[in-house]
Motif scaffolding. Structure first.
Motif, mmCIF file in Angstrom:
data_model
loop_
_atom_site.group_PDB
_atom_site.id
_atom_site.type_symbol
_atom_site.label_atom_id
_atom_site.label_comp_id
_atom_site.label_asym_id
_atom_site.label_seq_id
_atom_site.Cartn_x
_atom_site.Cartn_y
_atom_site.Cartn_z
ATOM 1 N N LYS A 1 65.732 21.854 -27.765
ATOM 2 C CA LYS A 1 64.815 21.657 -28.892
ATOM 3 C C LYS A 1 64.306 22.980 -29.459
ATOM 4 O O LYS A 1 63.300 23.008 -30.157
ATOM 5 N N GLN A 2 64.987 24.059 -29.113
ATOM 6 C CA GLN A 2 64.634 25.406 -29.597
ATOM 7 C C GLN A 2 63.246 25.836 -29.103
ATOM 8 O O GLN A 2 62.511 26.552 -29.802
ATOM 9 N N ILE A 3 62.863 25.378 -27.928
ATOM 10 C CA ILE A 3 61.595 25.775 -27.307
ATOM 11 C C ILE A 3 61.862 26.919 -26.341
ATOM 12 O O ILE A 3 62.760 26.820 -25.493
ATOM 13 N N LEU A 4 61.103 27.976 -26.488
ATOM 14 C CA LEU A 4 61.256 29.163 -25.649
ATOM 15 C C LEU A 4 60.438 29.004 -24.369
ATOM 16 O O LEU A 4 59.248 28.676 -24.425
ATOM 17 N N ILE B 1 55.261 14.739 -4.305
ATOM 18 C CA ILE B 1 55.708 13.491 -4.920
ATOM 19 C C ILE B 1 55.302 13.426 -6.390
ATOM 20 O O ILE B 1 56.078 13.030 -7.246
ATOM 21 N N ALA B 2 54.091 13.826 -6.696
ATOM 22 C CA ALA B 2 53.578 13.735 -8.068
ATOM 23 C C ALA B 2 53.184 15.138 -8.535
ATOM 24 O O ALA B 2 52.007 15.485 -8.578
ATOM 25 N N THR B 3 54.171 15.935 -8.911
ATOM 26 C CA THR B 3 53.890 17.329 -9.252
ATOM 27 C C THR B 3 53.060 17.478 -10.520
ATOM 28 O O THR B 3 52.382 18.477 -10.696
ATOM 29 N N ASP B 4 53.140 16.498 -11.445
ATOM 30 C CA ASP B 4 52.382 16.608 -12.702
ATOM 31 C C ASP B 4 51.026 15.927 -12.638
ATOM 32 O O ASP B 4 50.292 15.915 -13.624
ATOM 33 N N ASN B 5 50.682 15.352 -11.504
ATOM 34 C CA ASN B 5 49.436 14.588 -11.416
ATOM 35 C C ASN B 5 48.296 15.449 -10.899
ATOM 36 O O ASN B 5 47.466 15.004 -10.125
ATOM 37 N N PRO C 1 52.096 25.899 -10.261
ATOM 38 C CA PRO C 1 52.729 25.014 -11.255
ATOM 39 C C PRO C 1 54.249 25.184 -11.218
ATOM 40 O O PRO C 1 54.784 26.019 -10.486
ATOM 41 N N LYS C 2 54.932 24.412 -12.045
ATOM 42 C CA LYS C 2 56.376 24.569 -12.189
ATOM 43 C C LYS C 2 56.702 25.984 -12.670
ATOM 44 O O LYS C 2 55.869 26.632 -13.314
ATOM 45 N N PRO C 3 57.900 26.471 -12.380
ATOM 46 C CA PRO C 3 58.163 27.910 -12.562
ATOM 47 C C PRO C 3 58.321 28.406 -13.998
ATOM 48 O O PRO C 3 58.323 29.613 -14.223
ATOM 49 N N LEU C 4 58.469 27.504 -14.985
ATOM 50 C CA LEU C 4 58.613 27.942 -16.378
ATOM 51 C C LEU C 4 57.467 27.408 -17.219
ATOM 52 O O LEU C 4 56.995 26.292 -17.008
ATOM 53 N N ILE C 5 57.035 28.202 -18.204
ATOM 54 C CA ILE C 5 55.935 27.837 -19.078
ATOM 55 C C ILE C 5 56.384 28.005 -20.522
ATOM 56 O O ILE C 5 57.158 28.931 -20.844
ATOM 57 N N LYS C 6 55.926 27.101 -21.407
ATOM 58 C CA LYS C 6 56.230 27.248 -22.835
ATOM 59 C C LYS C 6 55.653 28.568 -23.348
ATOM 60 O O LYS C 6 54.534 28.955 -22.974
ATOM 61 N N GLU D 1 53.237 18.920 -19.892
ATOM 62 C CA GLU D 1 54.459 19.294 -20.626
ATOM 63 C C GLU D 1 54.527 20.780 -20.950
ATOM 64 O O GLU D 1 55.523 21.250 -21.508
ATOM 65 N N ASP D 2 53.480 21.541 -20.604
ATOM 66 C CA ASP D 2 53.533 22.993 -20.803
ATOM 67 C C ASP D 2 54.412 23.679 -19.758
ATOM 68 O O ASP D 2 54.722 24.870 -19.911
ATOM 69 N N PHE D 3 54.788 22.948 -18.695
ATOM 70 C CA PHE D 3 55.531 23.555 -17.598
ATOM 71 C C PHE D 3 56.855 22.814 -17.395
ATOM 72 O O PHE D 3 56.981 21.638 -17.731
ATOM 73 N N HIS D 4 57.809 23.500 -16.815
ATOM 74 C CA HIS D 4 59.141 22.901 -16.621
ATOM 75 C C HIS D 4 59.770 23.457 -15.350
ATOM 76 O O HIS D 4 59.567 24.616 -15.005
ATOM 77 N N GLU D 5 60.545 22.597 -14.690
ATOM 78 C CA GLU D 5 61.313 23.050 -13.528
ATOM 79 C C GLU D 5 62.456 23.965 -13.978
ATOM 80 O O GLU D 5 62.843 23.971 -15.149
ATOM 81 N N ASN D 6 63.003 24.723 -13.046
ATOM 82 C CA ASN D 6 64.160 25.550 -13.373
ATOM 83 C C ASN D 6 65.307 24.661 -13.852
ATOM 84 O O ASN D 6 65.707 23.731 -13.137
ATOM 85 N N PRO D 7 65.879 24.940 -15.040
ATOM 86 C CA PRO D 7 66.905 24.041 -15.605
ATOM 87 C C PRO D 7 68.313 24.379 -15.114
ATOM 88 O O PRO D 7 69.232 24.543 -15.929
#
Length: 371
Positions: free
Chosen positions: A72-75, A95-99, A141-146, A163-169
């Motif tokens: 989605k062209q998100i850096l 179990i619930a990393t986003d909670n 948090p997850k290792p990547l940030i917007k 949704e500001d964070f993401h796992e390694n893709p």
């Protein structure tokens, strides 16, 4: 700076610093994402080859990257190491990393009654701590940030969302290599068996990187193992272009305001090198008296094999590179109101290798204020 997408056409393998020779039980592991110089060399291969010694020693190209871009062209950039997630009591963070209930920044060690009985190594700066009582689990948090969320973080204006964070893709892929003896059903005694641990990016993800020269769309060899990637100019995207301009220019804004005495902090965007008593460290020795804290992770150990061309020789030959311990991107430095003279995380003295690292924007810091 011209920006390019680097889309893998296959799996990737970027060897780390460990010695490797094929044989029974040998594993070749990958350092991922790749170091800047690996991607730079892939892009430079699209430029006309240099023929003379004077051309080869020039350091006239600038490079910045690589960074991750999704479909989605998100850096996405490395998450700052001073952030921690606070989970409610009884909540399993695995179990619930986003909670999580909240995300907090680690703070310099307070000088009050609650902390006075703790003693730390006086040869190092005090650790950052969570200055808050919390009975639940705590985890990074997850290792990547917007990139957008990171810029808010640098302005100390964060309103975190999951949704500001993401796992390694990416995922690792184990590739056993077996060579059989001719006309026999037996593996060769020498170099007969070894294993590669390669990496495959998820669909839609790619790297982006900036280079001072304009390049055509083409396929390049990315890394020393011969895997291929498609290099293409980055499509026009207003939001992304503004974010890339901030990445390139934030240090200039810091330089204009460095006379201010308010506390400031820095976020390491690209791998840096810091020397403390002539050994690699998380921060330089001359920063020690100016630092209130540092949040980092284990060093990136990188060296390996490259090629060189001796004087009066026409062919390139393999050459061993020094192994160094790089400070990982995402490291955060909190200063005691006064910024250091040097605004990049690199040694003060070095040879042509240091000039190369500066041209490739190793140790680039993004500056924030307000904590």
């Amino acid at each position: 700076m011209h920006w390019y997408k680097i889309t893998p056409l296959d799996l990737l393998l970027f060897r780390d610093c460990k010695p490797f020779s094929p044989g029974d039980g040998s594993w070749a592991k990958s350092l991922f994402p790749p170091m800047p110089i690996t991607v730079f060399q892939a892009l430079r291969s699209l430029l006309p080859q240099t023929n003379t010694q004077s051309e080869r020693i020039q350091r006239n190209l600038s490079f910045l990257g690589p960074f991750l871009l999704d479909s989605k062209q998100i850096l996405w950039l490395p998450t700052p190491k001073d952030l921690v997630c606070l989970y409610p009591p009884g909540q399993d963070r695995k179990i619930a990393t986003d909670n999580w209930s909240a995300i907090q920044r680690l703070q310099p060690l307070p000088k009050d009654e609650a902390w006075k009985h703790l003693a730390f190594d006086d040869q190092q700066i005090d650790p950052l701590v969570l200055n808050k009582k919390w009975s639940g689990n705590i985890s990074p948090p997850k290792p990547l940030i917007k990139a957008e969320a990171l810029f808010n973080y640098l302005e100390n204006n964060s309103n975190w969302h999951p949704e500001d964070f993401h796992e390694n893709p990416w995922k690792t892929q184990v590739l056993p290599h077996i060579q059989m003896q001719t006309d026999k059903r037996q593996v060769k005694d020498a170099d007969g068996y070894f294993t590669e641990v390669a990496v495959r990016l998820e669909d839609g993800w790619c790297f982006i990187a900036g280079l001072s020269e304009k390049l055509p769309e083409s396929v390049v060899r990315l890394g020393g193992e011969g895997h291929r990637a498609l290099v293409s100019p980055l499509e026009s995207n207003t939001v992304l272009e503004k974010q890339l301009e901030l990445i390139e220019g934030v240090s200039e804004a810091c330089r204009r305001h460095r006379s201010l005495t308010v506390p400031n902090f820095a976020y390491l965007l690209t791998p840096g090198l810091a020397l403390f008593n002539e050994t690699y460290s998380a921060y330089p020795q001359d920063w020690k008296l100016k630092l209130k804290g540092c949040a980092t992770d284990k060093a990136l150990l990188w060296g390996g094999v490259s090629t060189m061309r001796k004087e009066n020789k026409t062919k390139e030959e393999p050459a061993l590179l020094p192994q160094r311990a790089f400070v990982p991107p995402g490291t955060v430095y909190i200063f005691d109101g006064v910024l250091p003279e040097k605004l990049e995380l690199l040694p003060q003295q070095g040879g042509r290798w240091l000039e190369t690292f500066k041209q490739l924007n190793y140790g680039k810091l993004l500056w924030g204020r307000g904590i």
